[in-house]
Design a protein around this motif. Structure first.
Motif, PDB file in Angstrom:
ATOM      1  N   PHE A   1      58.918 -23.165  22.098  1.00 28.12           N
ATOM      2  CA  PHE A   1      58.854 -22.085  21.283  1.00 28.12           C
ATOM      3  C   PHE A   1      58.565 -20.683  21.963  1.00 28.12           C
ATOM      4  N   VAL A   2      57.647 -20.542  22.838  1.00 24.92           N
ATOM      5  CA  VAL A   2      57.140 -19.698  23.822  1.00 24.92           C
ATOM      6  C   VAL A   2      58.466 -19.273  24.860  1.00 24.92           C
ATOM      7  N   ILE A   3      58.755 -20.413  25.527  1.00 24.53           N
ATOM      8  CA  ILE A   3      59.796 -20.257  26.479  1.00 24.53           C
ATOM      9  C   ILE A   3      61.181 -19.693  25.962  1.00 24.53           C
ATOM     10  N   SER A   4      61.533 -20.225  24.539  1.00 20.08           N
ATOM     11  CA  SER A   4      62.798 -19.870  24.029  1.00 20.08           C
ATOM     12  C   SER A   4      62.675 -18.251  23.633  1.00 20.08           C
ATOM     13  N   SER A   5      61.491 -18.014  23.011  1.00 21.30           N
ATOM     14  CA  SER A   5      61.093 -16.424  22.633  1.00 21.30           C
ATOM     15  C   SER A   5      61.395 -15.575  23.997  1.00 21.30           C
ATOM     16  N   PHE A   6      60.666 -15.887  24.824  1.00 17.40           N
ATOM     17  CA  PHE A   6      60.664 -14.998  26.245  1.00 17.40           C
ATOM     18  C   PHE A   6      62.134 -14.979  26.618  1.00 17.40           C
ATOM     19  N   PHE A   7      62.965 -16.002  26.446  1.00 15.83           N
ATOM     20  CA  PHE A   7      64.259 -15.618  26.782  1.00 15.83           C
ATOM     21  C   PHE A   7      65.102 -14.713  25.907  1.00 15.83           C
ATOM     22  N   ALA A   8      64.685 -14.797  24.690  1.00 16.85           N
ATOM     23  CA  ALA A   8      65.396 -13.941  23.433  1.00 16.85           C
ATOM     24  C   ALA A   8      65.089 -12.824  23.811  1.00 16.85           C
ATOM     25  N   GLY A   9      63.895 -12.702  24.070  1.00 17.69           N
ATOM     26  CA  GLY A   9      63.262 -11.072  24.415  1.00 17.69           C
ATOM     27  C   GLY A   9      63.769 -10.414  25.716  1.00 17.69           C
ATOM     28  N   ILE A  10      64.277 -11.203  26.603  1.00 15.95           N
ATOM     29  CA  ILE A  10      65.075 -10.776  27.860  1.00 15.95           C
ATOM     30  C   ILE A  10      66.228 -10.349  27.332  1.00 15.95           C
ATOM     31  N   ALA A  11      67.016 -11.267  26.652  1.00 13.29           N
ATOM     32  CA  ALA A  11      68.484 -11.073  26.363  1.00 13.29           C
ATOM     33  C   ALA A  11      68.392  -9.640  25.301  1.00 13.29           C
ATOM     34  N   GLY A  12      67.402  -9.448  24.581  1.00 15.94           N
ATOM     35  CA  GLY A  12      67.086  -8.326  23.877  1.00 15.94           C
ATOM     36  C   GLY A  12      67.054  -7.052  24.751  1.00 15.94           C
ATOM     37  N   GLY A  13      66.416  -7.002  25.684  1.00 16.78           N
ATOM     38  CA  GLY A  13      65.981  -6.193  26.655  1.00 16.78           C
ATOM     39  C   GLY A  13      67.259  -5.845  27.566  1.00 16.78           C
ATOM     40  N   LEU A  14      68.079  -6.780  27.823  1.00 15.56           N
ATOM     41  CA  LEU A  14      69.332  -6.588  28.456  1.00 15.56           C
ATOM     42  C   LEU A  14      70.176  -5.764  27.520  1.00 15.56           C
ATOM     43  N   PHE A  15      70.483  -6.145  26.370  1.00 15.43           N
ATOM     44  CA  PHE A  15      71.184  -5.839  25.267  1.00 15.43           C
ATOM     45  C   PHE A  15      71.141  -4.217  25.163  1.00 15.43           C
ATOM     46  N   ALA A  16      69.502  -3.707  25.148  1.00 16.83           N
ATOM     47  CA  ALA A  16      69.238  -2.316  24.958  1.00 16.83           C
ATOM     48  C   ALA A  16      69.571  -1.477  26.049  1.00 16.83           C
ATOM     49  N   HIS A  17      69.959  -2.196  27.136  1.00 13.10           N
ATOM     50  CA  HIS A  17      70.311  -1.401  28.442  1.00 13.10           C
ATOM     51  C   HIS A  17      71.797  -1.331  28.633  1.00 13.10           C
ATOM     52  N   PHE A  18      72.635  -1.650  28.056  1.00 11.60           N
ATOM     53  CA  PHE A  18      74.040  -1.537  27.842  1.00 11.60           C
ATOM     54  C   PHE A  18      74.369  -1.090  26.876  1.00 11.60           C
ATOM     55  N   VAL A  19      73.759  -1.095  25.648  1.00 15.88           N
ATOM     56  CA  VAL A  19      74.353  -0.524  24.385  1.00 15.88           C
ATOM     57  C   VAL A  19      73.714   0.789  24.082  1.00 15.88           C
ATOM     58  N   PRO A  20      74.385   1.518  23.734  1.00 14.87           N
ATOM     59  CA  PRO A  20      74.091   3.069  23.740  1.00 14.87           C
ATOM     60  C   PRO A  20      72.896   3.300  22.669  1.00 14.87           C
TER      61      PRO A  20
END
Lengths: 251, 354
Positions: free
Chosen positions: B230-249
């Motif tokens: 669960f922790v590994i999975s959440s970590f990468f979900a967080g990374i995905a969210g972070g990336l998302f925040a840096h290309f969506v205005p």
């Protein structure tokens, strides 16, 4: 609850102590499944636990193997107090549990199932040797080692469950209803195999509805009724007692 | 046979020196990503679409570790994505005016992006731990309800927190995400996921998925492994969210609703629960499908009214396709297998151990 009256038939053969369950109580919420079960298993001994549905047989096994936390009483295994210890800490100490309904991993191959049995071991050579031993014991499993376990017949699945449990090199094998849903002939084969397992020095604590089969096989037996041990004695003695014949053997 | 080698602790293909085996994929991936970055530098739409696709792949592959490999039904993945997106966004906003003077601007930006991503990823992992520890003792439907609740709680908390811009969301986050960076994280999540699948860790997760009681009897610390997954999975979900925040205005709570969670679940189920490559293919497919339908319908009707009318049936068609796919392949595209196990003939490499 005070100690229930236990009717003891005959003298017990001497074995060095391995497992001692002392007044163990287990509750599922408000329902008390075990009201203080006391029993012993010696080194190299086969002990059968018989009783009707809901008598607490499976709960006793689950408490012993650490899958249930007892609310009272003590359990000691191989000289250590293991009351309330988790299953994953008991397996390396020599406890193996083949759960009811076989509990094989249906979508993994036979080989992968066996490898999971050796899950906590890291001696590749020892595992390979033990794997060969289980194939010698159950030749069918070798034939089918690349097959998904879910495609095995009921008897083969039971063999796999036993073989898998043995791969952790247990001192004590807990078996929950190995004859469940099997043809009499298959059951006979399995019990013959279990005799070999026992002859190799593994103690067995066996839960069975098939009292005749279990008591014939076991050195010693306990009769469980509504969460309490009501009778105990050598397998043969229990088989001959009129109460058992009437209640469990339908005579 | 890969299973035999998994016990002795070594996986992967033979023929490559053991010391190189670990970094070889990185050596292959880096130049590919940089070339891709260069190729797409003049096409913002393609970069955007590729980034969205990559984020979806990261989400689907990471959710597959929990839902597919471990067999726990989590439906709050967008919640962890939100934690990552907002924490990474806030970190980037705070570090907006800082630059590493000894590095070129572009490189310095990427360094700060990684810092922000890690902030988001680690916060999401922490959230995963906090949610996972109590709730992973539950089974099946109950876990699903808890994760669903968690996802909603995150959304409501964010909607009511000044620092996160309330319902308006966060804007002005430096748009420093690049195709290469997004691709690198895709590569990393796939690598981690495959390594888990091939290790004894993965074997334990499989055992839990197949039969939790039996896994426990084998000596698998079921709660421990579930929480770790669960922790590994959440970590990468967080990374995905972070990336998302840096290309969506602008990121706002509307991006991380239950619908987003379900979208990710659909990807995992469609790809086949437990199949990493299945999750990738499904994520690519489901990201491109609406776009493809859009262009297909646009090509049909040059008249604007007709195009609009047709565009409206785009989403029903998407839904219909999902229904048909699930009816024809209920186990998902690849079942629990990987691409190269399903279509071995397409790949010249011989199958091991058969």
């Amino acid at each position: 609850m005070s100690e229930a009256q236990v009717k003891v038939l005959g003298a017990r053969q001497e074995f060095a102590p391995l497992l001692a369950v002392d007044g163990v109580k287990v509750s599922y919420g408000a329902i008390q499944a075990l009201k203080g079960v006391t029993l012993k298993v010696g080194k190299g001994e086969v002990v059968a636990l018989i009783g009707a549905n809901g008598a607490g047989k499976t709960s006793t096994l689950r408490a012993v193997s650490g899958m249930l936390k007892p609310v009272g009483g003590r359990i000691s295994f191989a000289g250590e107090d293991t009351t309330g210890a988790k299953a994953h800490t008991l397996v390396p100490r020599g406890m193996a549990h083949a759960p009811e309904g076989r509990g094989i991993f249906p979508n993994l191959t036979v080989l992968e199932n066996l490898e999971l049995g050796a899950y906590l071991r890291s001696d590749a050579d020892g595992i390979a040797a033990d794997m060969e031993k289980s194939y010698a014991l159950f030749p069918k499993l070798k034939e089918r080692r690349k097959q998904f376990a879910g495609t095995l017949s009921g008897g083969e699945q039971q063999m796999l469950a036993i073989a898998r449990a043995l791969l952790s090199r247990p001192k004590l094998l807990l078996l929950d209803e190995p004859s469940l849903g099997l043809a009499p002939q298959v059951t006979e084969t399995i019990f013959r195999n279990l005799k070999d397992v026992n002859a190799a020095g593994v103690s067995i604590l066996l839960v069975e509805q098939n009292a005749h089969l279990a008591l014939n096989f076991a050195h010693y037996g306990y009769v469980l009724e509504t969460g309490e041990v009501v009778m105990a004695g050598p397998g043969k003695a229990l088989l001959e007692s009129p109460e058992i014949r009437k209640a469990y053997l339908g005579e | 046979m890969q299973t035999a080698s998994a016990v002795s602790g070594s996986g992967g293909s033979s023929g490559v020196p053991a010391s190189l085996r670990g970094i070889l994929p990185v050596l292959v991936a880096l130049p590919v990503l940089l070339v891709l970055e260069w190729l797409l530098s003049n096409s913002p739409f393609a970069s955007y679409l590729l980034s969205i696709m990559a984020v979806n792949i990261i989400l689907a592959v990471s959710l597959n570790i929990v839902n597919g490999m471990t067999g726990q039904f989590s439906i709050g993945h967008a919640g962890f994505m939100a934690v990552g997106a907002y924490l990474a966004g806030v970190t980037s906003l705070a570090l907006k005016d800082v630059a590493l003077s000894f590095l070129p601007v572009a490189v310095s930006d990427q360094v700060f992006l990684v810092v922000a991503l890690l902030a988001g990823g680690i916060s999401a992992a922490l959230a995963g731990f906090l949610v996972g520890l109590p709730s992973l003792r539950l089974r099946g439907d109950y876990l699903a309800i808890v994760t669903l609740g968690f996802g909603e709680i995150i959304r409501v908390v964010v909607t009511n927190t000044e620092a996160f811009g309330r319902a308006l969301g966060l804007s002005g986050i430096p748009q420093t995400s690049t195709v290469a960076m997004v691709g690198f994280w895709v590569f990393l999540v796939v690598l981690v996921s495959r390594r888990i699948a091939g290790s004894s860790h993965g074997r334990s997760l499989w055992a839990i998925r197949e039969d939790e009681v039996a896994a426990e009897a084998m000596g698998v610390n079921t709660t421990g492994y579930k929480v770790r997954a669960f922790v590994i999975s959440s970590f990468f979900a967080g990374i995905a969210g972070g990336l998302f925040a840096h290309f969506v205005p602008i990121i706002n709570p509307g991006s991380f609703t239950f619908v987003k969670s379900m979208e990710i679940v659909v990807m995992v189920v469609l790809g086949g629960l437990g199949s990493t490559t299945g999750a990738i293919v499904a994520a690519v497919f489901l990201t491109l499908l609406p776009e493809a339908l859009r262009s297909a319908f646009a090509a049909f009707g040059s008249e604007s009214t007709l195009a609009q009318q047709v565009d409206q049936i785009r989403m029903p068609v998407y839904g219909l396709l999902l229904v048909v796919l699930m009816l024809s392949r209920p186990q998902g595209l690849f079942g629990t297998k990987e691409l190269w196990e399903v279509i071995p003939r397409w790949i010249p490499r011989r199958r091991k151990g058969m």
